[in-house]
Design an enzyme around this catalytic site. Structure first.
Site, PDB file in Angstrom:
ATOM      1  N   ARG A  78       0.831  -1.208   0.000  1.00  0.00           N
ATOM      2  CA  ARG A  78       0.000   0.000   0.000  1.00  0.00           C
ATOM      3  C   ARG A  78       0.867   1.262   0.000  1.00  0.00           C
ATOM      4  O   ARG A  78       0.561   2.244  -0.644  1.00  0.00           O
ATOM      5  CB  ARG A  78      -0.933   0.038   1.224  1.00  0.00           C
ATOM      6  CG  ARG A  78      -2.213  -0.744   1.008  1.00  0.00           C
ATOM      7  CD  ARG A  78      -3.209  -0.515   2.114  1.00  0.00           C
ATOM      8  NE  ARG A  78      -3.925   0.757   2.010  1.00  0.00           N
ATOM      9  CZ  ARG A  78      -4.978   0.976   1.213  1.00  0.00           C
ATOM     10  NH1 ARG A  78      -5.431   0.015   0.448  1.00  0.00           N
ATOM     11  NH2 ARG A  78      -5.578   2.149   1.198  1.00  0.00           N
ATOM     12  N   ASN A 115      -8.493   9.021   6.979  1.00  0.00           N
ATOM     13  CA  ASN A 115      -7.466   8.538   6.043  1.00  0.00           C
ATOM     14  C   ASN A 115      -6.094   8.500   6.703  1.00  0.00           C
ATOM     15  O   ASN A 115      -5.767   9.346   7.527  1.00  0.00           O
ATOM     16  CB  ASN A 115      -7.420   9.437   4.807  1.00  0.00           C
ATOM     17  CG  ASN A 115      -8.724   9.388   4.044  1.00  0.00           C
ATOM     18  OD1 ASN A 115      -9.543   8.487   4.283  1.00  0.00           O
ATOM     19  ND2 ASN A 115      -8.945  10.328   3.159  1.00  0.00           N
ATOM     20  N   VAL A 116      -5.299   7.531   6.273  1.00  0.00           N
ATOM     21  CA  VAL A 116      -3.951   7.415   6.828  1.00  0.00           C
ATOM     22  C   VAL A 116      -2.918   8.017   5.864  1.00  0.00           C
ATOM     23  O   VAL A 116      -1.740   8.097   6.204  1.00  0.00           O
ATOM     24  CB  VAL A 116      -3.607   5.941   7.177  1.00  0.00           C
ATOM     25  CG1 VAL A 116      -4.533   5.425   8.257  1.00  0.00           C
ATOM     26  CG2 VAL A 116      -3.666   5.036   5.948  1.00  0.00           C
ATOM     27  N   ASP A 117      -3.366   8.450   4.667  1.00  0.00           N
ATOM     28  CA  ASP A 117      -2.421   9.143   3.784  1.00  0.00           C
ATOM     29  C   ASP A 117      -2.220  10.568   4.308  1.00  0.00           C
ATOM     30  O   ASP A 117      -2.890  10.997   5.245  1.00  0.00           O
ATOM     31  CB  ASP A 117      -2.936   9.137   2.327  1.00  0.00           C
ATOM     32  CG  ASP A 117      -4.230   9.929   2.139  1.00  0.00           C
ATOM     33  OD1 ASP A 117      -4.306  11.086   2.598  1.00  0.00           O
ATOM     34  OD2 ASP A 117      -5.196   9.396   1.537  1.00  0.00           O
ATOM     35  N   HIS A 131      -7.390   7.575  12.391  1.00  0.00           N
ATOM     36  CA  HIS A 131      -6.961   6.186  12.173  1.00  0.00           C
ATOM     37  C   HIS A 131      -5.452   6.047  11.968  1.00  0.00           C
ATOM     38  O   HIS A 131      -4.993   5.038  11.448  1.00  0.00           O
ATOM     39  CB  HIS A 131      -7.717   5.588  10.970  1.00  0.00           C
ATOM     40  CG  HIS A 131      -9.183   5.381  11.241  1.00  0.00           C
ATOM     41  ND1 HIS A 131     -10.111   5.111  10.268  1.00  0.00           N
ATOM     42  CD2 HIS A 131      -9.879   5.412  12.406  1.00  0.00           C
ATOM     43  CE1 HIS A 131     -11.319   4.988  10.817  1.00  0.00           C
ATOM     44  NE2 HIS A 131     -11.203   5.175  12.105  1.00  0.00           N
ATOM     45  N   GLY A 200     -16.767  11.713   1.170  1.00  0.00           N
ATOM     46  CA  GLY A 200     -16.093  10.487   0.723  1.00  0.00           C
ATOM     47  C   GLY A 200     -15.957   9.423   1.782  1.00  0.00           C
ATOM     48  O   GLY A 200     -14.934   8.747   1.848  1.00  0.00           O
ATOM     49  N   ALA A 245     -15.893  14.415  -4.932  1.00  0.00           N
ATOM     50  CA  ALA A 245     -15.391  15.523  -4.103  1.00  0.00           C
ATOM     51  C   ALA A 245     -14.560  16.496  -4.940  1.00  0.00           C
ATOM     52  O   ALA A 245     -14.641  17.717  -4.747  1.00  0.00           O
ATOM     53  CB  ALA A 245     -14.557  14.962  -2.954  1.00  0.00           C
TER      54      ALA A 245
HETATM   55  P1  OAD Z   1     -14.927   3.451   2.285  1.00  0.00           P
HETATM   56  O1  OAD Z   1     -14.092   2.726   1.285  1.00  0.00           O
HETATM   57  O2  OAD Z   1     -15.771   2.638   3.207  1.00  0.00           O
HETATM   58  O3  OAD Z   1     -15.905   4.450   1.578  1.00  0.00           O
HETATM   59  C1  OAD Z   1     -15.466   5.341   0.589  1.00  0.00           C
HETATM   60  C2  OAD Z   1     -16.628   6.219   0.184  1.00  0.00           C
HETATM   61  O4  OAD Z   1     -16.142   7.175  -0.728  1.00  0.00           O
HETATM   62  C3  OAD Z   1     -17.779   5.481  -0.496  1.00  0.00           C
HETATM   63  O5  OAD Z   1     -19.011   5.870   0.118  1.00  0.00           O
HETATM   64  C4  OAD Z   1     -17.715   5.983  -1.934  1.00  0.00           C
HETATM   65  O6  OAD Z   1     -19.003   6.115  -2.526  1.00  0.00           O
HETATM   66  C5  OAD Z   1     -17.094   7.351  -1.756  1.00  0.00           C
HETATM   67  N1  OAD Z   1     -16.376   7.880  -2.929  1.00  0.00           N
HETATM   68  C6  OAD Z   1     -15.772   7.196  -3.928  1.00  0.00           C
HETATM   69  N2  OAD Z   1     -15.195   8.045  -4.798  1.00  0.00           N
HETATM   70  C7  OAD Z   1     -15.441   9.292  -4.347  1.00  0.00           C
HETATM   71  C8  OAD Z   1     -15.103  10.606  -4.805  1.00  0.00           C
HETATM   72  N3  OAD Z   1     -14.381  10.813  -5.905  1.00  0.00           N
HETATM   73  N4  OAD Z   1     -15.534  11.667  -4.064  1.00  0.00           N
HETATM   74  C9  OAD Z   1     -16.259  11.494  -2.935  1.00  0.00           C
HETATM   75  N5  OAD Z   1     -16.600  10.278  -2.467  1.00  0.00           N
HETATM   76  C10 OAD Z   1     -16.197   9.190  -3.144  1.00  0.00           C
HETATM   77  O7  OAD Z   1     -13.921   4.383   3.089  1.00  0.00           O
HETATM   78  P2  OAD Z   1     -14.101   5.050   4.530  1.00  0.00           P
HETATM   79  O8  OAD Z   1     -15.499   5.468   4.760  1.00  0.00           O
HETATM   80  O9  OAD Z   1     -13.024   6.067   4.640  1.00  0.00           O
HETATM   81  O10 OAD Z   1     -10.403   2.106   8.753  1.00  0.00           O
HETATM   82  O11 OAD Z   1     -13.767   3.842   5.476  1.00  0.00           O
HETATM   83  C11 OAD Z   1     -13.716   4.081   6.851  1.00  0.00           C
HETATM   84  C12 OAD Z   1     -12.656   3.246   7.495  1.00  0.00           C
HETATM   85  O12 OAD Z   1     -12.903   1.877   7.219  1.00  0.00           O
HETATM   86  C13 OAD Z   1     -11.243   3.474   6.984  1.00  0.00           C
HETATM   87  O13 OAD Z   1     -10.589   4.530   7.608  1.00  0.00           O
HETATM   88  C14 OAD Z   1     -10.576   2.198   7.322  1.00  0.00           C
HETATM   89  C15 OAD Z   1     -11.652   1.301   6.784  1.00  0.00           C
HETATM   90  O14 OAD Z   1     -11.631   0.013   6.779  1.00  0.00           O
HETATM   91  C16 OAD Z   1      -9.380   1.435   9.274  1.00  0.00           C
HETATM   92  O15 OAD Z   1      -8.502   0.946   8.579  1.00  0.00           O
HETATM   93  C17 OAD Z   1      -9.402   1.380  10.755  1.00  0.00           C
END
Ligand code: OAD
Length: 259
Positions: A78, A115-117, A131, A200, A245
Site C-alpha cells: 500500500r 485517512n492514513v495518507d 486512524h 467520501g 469531491a
Molecule cells: P470506504 O471505502 O468505506 O468508503 C469510501 C466512500 O467514498 C464510499 O461511500 C464511496 O461512494 C465514496 N467515494 C468514492 N469516490 C469518491 C469521490 N471521488 N468523491 C467522494 N466520495 C467518493 O472508506 P471510509 O469510509 O473512509 O479504517 O472507510 C472508513 C474506514 O474503514 C477506513 O478509515 C478504514 C476502513 O476500513 C481502518 O482501517 C481502521
C-alpha cells in the site's frame, strides 16, 4: 471546471448559504476524497496480488497477531501504491478554505480524517487523523516509535531494536481504540459545530461514523451535508451533494470565499 447539473448546482448553493451563516464547521473525510488521487477506497475490490483479500481482513489487529508477515507486506504494498500520489482538487479546495477562514479570523473549520495518507497535509491543511498515519511505525510489543528509514519495496518484517518485537504501521486497526487526544478533539468539534460535512466516507465504521449523530443531536443541532457520488442512506443528511469531491468542493469553496 466541470459543468454541474442543475440539481447539483442548487444543492451546492444551499450548502454555501448554510455555511455563510455558520461560525463553526466540522468536516469528516474518508477514503473517497483520495480516490481521485488514484488511491483505491477501502470497499473497492483489491487488485493484483491482493485481489483475494478484503482490506478489512488485513487492517486488523487479529490478522497481525496470526500472520504479521502477511499484514506487513500488504502495508508495504500500500505504501508503494500511495507514495507518489498527489493531492487532488478536493484536498486543495479544503486547504484554501481552511487557510482563508484562519487568515480572516472569520469562522472555525476543523478537519477530521479517517485517512492514513497525508494528502490533506500535502495540500496545506491541518487535519486530525483518527486512524493513524501510513508513514509512521511503532513496535507492536513495547510501543516504541520506530523512526529509522524504511525501504518500502522490502516486504521483510523489521524487529524493534529495544525488545525485538515486530514493527508495525502506526495505524488504528479493527479491534483497536482510537488515539485518545484526537478522538476527544473530534467529539468536541462535532458537538460544537453548526455545520457537519461528511466527504467520501461510507459512514459505516464506528466510532468515527457516530460523529454525525453527536453533531445532529447537540444543542447546536448542526446541519448535515454529505458529499459522495454514492449517497449513504443516512436520514440525518440535510443537504446531499451527489458528486465526486474533486468536482463539487472547488465549486463550493469558490462560491463560499467569493463574497
Ligand atoms: P470506504 O471505502 O468505506 O468508503 C469510501 C466512500 O467514498 C464510499 O461511500 C464511496 O461512494 C465514496 N467515494 C468514492 N469516490 C469518491 C469521490 N471521488 N468523491 C467522494 N466520495 C467518493 O472508506 P471510509 O469510509 O473512509 O479504517 O472507510 C472508513 C474506514 O474503514 C477506513 O478509515 C478504514 C476502513 O476500513 C481502518 O482501517 C481502521
Amino acid at each position: 471546471m466541470t459543468q454541474l447539473s442543475p440539481i447539483l448546482s442548487t444543492n451546492i448553493e444551499k450548502a454555501v448559504n448554510c455555511l455563510r451563516q455558520s461560525d463553526t464547521v466540522c468536516i469528516l473525510t474518508g477514503a473517497g476524497i483520495s480516490a481521485e488521487s488514484g488511491i483505491p477506497t477501502f470497499r473497492d475490490k483489491q487488485t493484483g496480488l491482493w485481489e483475494n483479500y478484503r482490506a478489512e481482513d488485513l487492517a486488523n489487529a487479529g490478522a497481525f497477531e496470526r500472520d504479521p508477515n502477511l499484514v506487513w507486506s500488504w502495508y508495504q504494498w500500500r505504501r508503494n501504491l500511495v507514495k507518489d500520489k498527489q493531492p487532488n482538487p478536493a484536498h486543495h479546495a479544503l486547504a484554501r478554505w481552511q487557510q482563508a477562514w484562519q487568515q480572516q479570523n472569520k469562522a472555525e473549520l476543523t478537519l477530521i480524517t479517517q485517512n492514513v495518507d497525508d494528502l490533506h497535509e500535502q495540500a496545506g491543511s491541518i487535519a486530525t487523523h483518527l486512524h493513524g498515519h501510513l508513514w509512521k511505525n511503532r513496535c507492536s510489543k513495547c510501543d516504541a516509535i520506530y523512526d529509522m528509514p524504511i525501504d518500502y519495496t522490502d516486504a521483510q518484517l523489521i524487529h524493534c531494536p529495544h525488545c525485538q518485537g515486530f514493527i508495525r504501521p502506526d495505524i488504528v486497526w479493527f479491534g483497536e481504540g482510537l488515539p485518545v487526544d484526537e478522538w476527544l478533539h473530534a467529539k468536541l468539534s462535532a458537538r460544537t459545530c453548526q455545520v457537519f460535512i461528511t466527504i467520501g466516507t461510507s459512514s459505516i465504521v464506528y466510532p468515527a461514523a457516530g460523529l454525525v449523530d453527536l453533531a445532529k443531536y447537540s444543542p447546536y443541532q448542526a446541519k448535515i451535508i454529505e458529499i459522495n457520488p454514492n449517497p449513504t442512506d443516512n436520514p440525518m443528511v440535510d443537504i446531499q451533494i451527489q458528486a465526486k469531491a474533486g468536482e463539487a468542493l472547488p465549486q463550493l469553496v469558490n462560491q463560499l470565499l467569493s463574497e
